[in-house]
Design a protein around this motif. Sequence first.
Motif, mmCIF file in Angstrom:
data_model
loop_
_atom_site.group_PDB
_atom_site.id
_atom_site.type_symbol
_atom_site.label_atom_id
_atom_site.label_comp_id
_atom_site.label_asym_id
_atom_site.label_seq_id
_atom_site.Cartn_x
_atom_site.Cartn_y
_atom_site.Cartn_z
ATOM 1 N N LYS A 43 33.432 -56.493 -6.036
ATOM 2 C CA LYS A 43 33.557 -57.538 -7.042
ATOM 3 C C LYS A 43 35.012 -58.005 -7.101
ATOM 4 C CE LYS A 43 29.349 -57.666 -8.777
ATOM 5 N NZ LYS A 43 28.520 -58.889 -8.682
ATOM 6 N N VAL A 44 35.197 -59.307 -7.296
ATOM 7 C CA VAL A 44 36.548 -59.823 -7.518
ATOM 8 C C VAL A 44 36.721 -60.053 -9.018
ATOM 9 C CG1 VAL A 44 38.220 -61.624 -6.978
ATOM 10 C CG2 VAL A 44 36.690 -60.788 -5.213
ATOM 11 N N SER A 45 36.259 -61.171 -9.532
ATOM 12 C CA SER A 45 36.397 -61.385 -10.984
ATOM 13 C C SER A 45 35.070 -61.312 -11.714
ATOM 14 C CB SER A 45 37.050 -62.744 -11.260
ATOM 15 O OG SER A 45 36.278 -63.797 -10.733
ATOM 16 N N ALA A 46 33.964 -61.414 -10.990
ATOM 17 C CA ALA A 46 32.645 -61.354 -11.639
ATOM 18 C C ALA A 46 32.340 -59.930 -12.062
ATOM 19 C CB ALA A 46 31.571 -61.863 -10.691
ATOM 20 N N THR A 47 31.370 -59.797 -12.957
ATOM 21 C CA THR A 47 30.902 -58.478 -13.354
ATOM 22 C C THR A 47 29.467 -58.306 -12.870
ATOM 23 O OG1 THR A 47 30.647 -56.937 -15.208
ATOM 24 C CG2 THR A 47 30.014 -59.235 -15.596
ATOM 25 N N GLU A 48 28.915 -57.123 -13.051
ATOM 26 C CA GLU A 48 27.559 -56.869 -12.588
ATOM 27 C C GLU A 48 26.571 -57.677 -13.425
ATOM 28 O OE1 GLU A 48 29.589 -54.173 -13.655
ATOM 29 O OE2 GLU A 48 30.443 -54.388 -11.661
ATOM 30 N N HIS A 49 25.482 -58.087 -12.818
ATOM 31 C CA HIS A 49 24.490 -58.853 -13.546
ATOM 32 C C HIS A 49 23.104 -58.247 -13.372
ATOM 33 C CE1 HIS A 49 23.141 -60.606 -9.703
ATOM 34 N NE2 HIS A 49 24.430 -60.706 -9.410
ATOM 35 N N GLY A 50 22.276 -58.444 -14.408
ATOM 36 C CA GLY A 50 20.906 -57.955 -14.355
ATOM 37 C C GLY A 50 20.840 -56.466 -14.077
ATOM 38 N N GLU A 73 39.395 -54.470 -11.571
ATOM 39 C CA GLU A 73 39.479 -54.100 -12.981
ATOM 40 C C GLU A 73 40.747 -53.299 -13.265
ATOM 41 O OE1 GLU A 73 37.304 -55.156 -15.388
ATOM 42 O OE2 GLU A 73 36.444 -56.341 -13.755
ATOM 43 N N LEU A 74 41.255 -53.456 -14.479
ATOM 44 C CA LEU A 74 42.467 -52.759 -14.896
ATOM 45 C C LEU A 74 42.115 -51.372 -15.430
ATOM 46 C CD1 LEU A 74 44.224 -55.781 -16.646
ATOM 47 C CD2 LEU A 74 44.489 -54.958 -14.299
ATOM 48 N N PRO A 75 43.095 -50.481 -15.541
ATOM 49 C CA PRO A 75 42.816 -49.101 -15.964
ATOM 50 C C PRO A 75 42.084 -48.990 -17.303
ATOM 51 C CG PRO A 75 45.030 -49.267 -15.079
ATOM 52 C CD PRO A 75 44.505 -50.670 -15.170
ATOM 53 N N GLU A 76 42.301 -49.967 -18.210
ATOM 54 C CA GLU A 76 41.678 -49.890 -19.529
ATOM 55 C C GLU A 76 40.165 -50.109 -19.489
ATOM 56 O OE1 GLU A 76 44.238 -51.709 -18.738
ATOM 57 O OE2 GLU A 76 45.925 -50.905 -19.886
ATOM 58 N N SER A 77 39.684 -50.729 -18.416
ATOM 59 C CA SER A 77 38.259 -51.027 -18.317
ATOM 60 C C SER A 77 37.479 -49.756 -18.013
ATOM 61 C CB SER A 77 38.006 -52.076 -17.234
ATOM 62 O OG SER A 77 38.663 -53.286 -17.555
ATOM 63 N N SER A 79 34.192 -47.485 -16.500
ATOM 64 C CA SER A 79 33.373 -47.462 -15.292
ATOM 65 C C SER A 79 31.945 -47.075 -15.646
ATOM 66 C CB SER A 79 33.927 -46.447 -14.280
ATOM 67 O OG SER A 79 35.235 -46.780 -13.896
ATOM 68 N N PRO A 80 30.962 -47.642 -14.969
ATOM 69 C CA PRO A 80 29.573 -47.250 -15.221
ATOM 70 C C PRO A 80 29.382 -45.771 -14.905
ATOM 71 C CG PRO A 80 29.694 -49.264 -13.895
ATOM 72 C CD PRO A 80 31.075 -48.698 -13.944
ATOM 73 N N ASN A 81 28.503 -45.113 -15.629
ATOM 74 C CA ASN A 81 28.244 -43.695 -15.410
ATOM 75 C C ASN A 81 27.742 -43.452 -13.986
ATOM 76 O OD1 ASN A 81 28.940 -42.967 -18.027
ATOM 77 N ND2 ASN A 81 26.859 -43.235 -18.811
ATOM 78 N N GLY A 82 28.334 -42.447 -13.360
ATOM 79 C CA GLY A 82 27.893 -42.079 -12.020
ATOM 80 C C GLY A 82 28.568 -42.842 -10.899
ATOM 81 N N ILE A 135 39.021 -60.588 -15.809
ATOM 82 C CA ILE A 135 39.366 -59.169 -15.669
ATOM 83 C C ILE A 135 40.292 -58.723 -16.793
ATOM 84 C CG2 ILE A 135 40.574 -57.519 -14.177
ATOM 85 C CD1 ILE A 135 39.633 -59.373 -11.809
ATOM 86 N N VAL A 136 41.309 -59.530 -17.068
ATOM 87 C CA VAL A 136 42.253 -59.209 -18.140
ATOM 88 C C VAL A 136 41.553 -59.209 -19.495
ATOM 89 C CG1 VAL A 136 44.221 -60.139 -19.408
ATOM 90 C CG2 VAL A 136 44.330 -59.957 -16.932
ATOM 91 N N LEU A 137 40.690 -60.179 -19.730
ATOM 92 C CA LEU A 137 39.987 -60.237 -21.020
ATOM 93 C C LEU A 137 39.021 -59.069 -21.171
ATOM 94 C CD1 LEU A 137 39.295 -64.075 -21.405
ATOM 95 C CD2 LEU A 137 41.167 -62.698 -22.365
ATOM 96 N N ARG A 138 38.400 -58.637 -20.068
ATOM 97 C CA ARG A 138 37.536 -57.453 -20.156
ATOM 98 C C ARG A 138 38.349 -56.216 -20.504
ATOM 99 N NH1 ARG A 138 34.479 -59.839 -15.767
ATOM 100 N NH2 ARG A 138 35.622 -58.673 -14.169
ATOM 101 N N SER A 139 39.554 -56.140 -19.965
ATOM 102 C CA SER A 139 40.433 -55.001 -20.272
ATOM 103 C C SER A 139 40.809 -54.994 -21.748
ATOM 104 C CB SER A 139 41.698 -55.081 -19.407
ATOM 105 O OG SER A 139 42.627 -54.101 -19.769
ATOM 106 N N VAL A 140 41.168 -56.158 -22.289
ATOM 107 C CA VAL A 140 41.506 -56.252 -23.710
ATOM 108 C C VAL A 140 40.292 -55.917 -24.563
ATOM 109 C CG1 VAL A 140 42.246 -57.812 -25.553
ATOM 110 C CG2 VAL A 140 43.293 -57.974 -23.293
ATOM 111 N N SER A 141 39.138 -56.425 -24.162
ATOM 112 C CA SER A 141 37.898 -56.155 -24.894
ATOM 113 C C SER A 141 37.603 -54.659 -24.954
ATOM 114 C CB SER A 141 36.737 -56.901 -24.225
ATOM 115 O OG SER A 141 35.503 -56.542 -24.792
#
Length: 324
Positions: A43-50, A73-77, A79-82, A135-141
Amino acid sequence: MQQFLDLPEPIRNVRVEVQFANTSRLDVVLDGGRGPIAVLELKVSATEHGDQLARYEQFASRYGAAKYLADLELPESSSPNGWTRVGLAELFGCWVGSADATTNVFSTEISNVFRQWHKQALGPLSSMDRAMFPIVLRSVSAALCREGFSAYATGTSAGQPSLVVFKPHPSGMDRAYLCVDIRCQNKNDPAVPWLFRIGVHVDEGDHLPSDRRLAHELASQLESALNLVDLRAGVSHIASDHVVEAISGARPLKAPRNHRSAITRWLEGVDEAGNGAVFRHPVFHHDKGRRLCAQFSLDTSKVSSSDIHALAQATLTYLSEKSR
């Protein structure tokens, strides 16, 4: 790559766009001597879908393969389990110095670009490549969620990156929140200020007209506080001076000629609309009539992701104080 991913055996083959479960395609599958030993989702800037990751997990569990999410993704984001998260810059760096000249050139350039984008994430938003905005906004979120807020990095109907942060309204009313809505207006032009909306939000219940009336009531209680001078003074206790100065807006609220009659007409329109669309609020900027806000501008040449974090916190504190 085997060493970088800490795989238990050598990689014998690399497959891309691997067909799985009829309609599914896996970005990368790494094969060892016994079959698939790892799957990689890139992934570059998109996130997982569905159920995208679920399909990867189904494939991985069938073969006992490890699962890697390679992204920016930045360190604050989180990771999905597993899944093991690896950086794209580091992943492409596995081929830097390759004996194959073409591979070496391309991997070096790609890795350097991704590293540069990560460095940009520490500076002003206007200096970032647009791919880094989500990516940055996901990190802040993610950071705000860990602090007890409800926050979502999403996109507007026009496809512009945005961040929405909620805090329960001090009244304790069910489904009522104070909110901060920060949205990009033109991701292709860094000179265009972002919108900075602050106000109230009511989650949709069984009776939409009641939700809209409640949003109007709560927003009206804040109306006198939704001006630039008071807002700047209110957030200055938490946000830095340069962040305070980045906020502008001479007319954050609309000013109808006859305030009272305009409000009366809107409330009548709310009842007439029922669960349908309602015309724009005469004073507040609205989303579906349940989120009513004042609209300011934010100069992103002066603010970084950490500043956005602090501004959201400071603004919700200010709104909370003014709502009591």
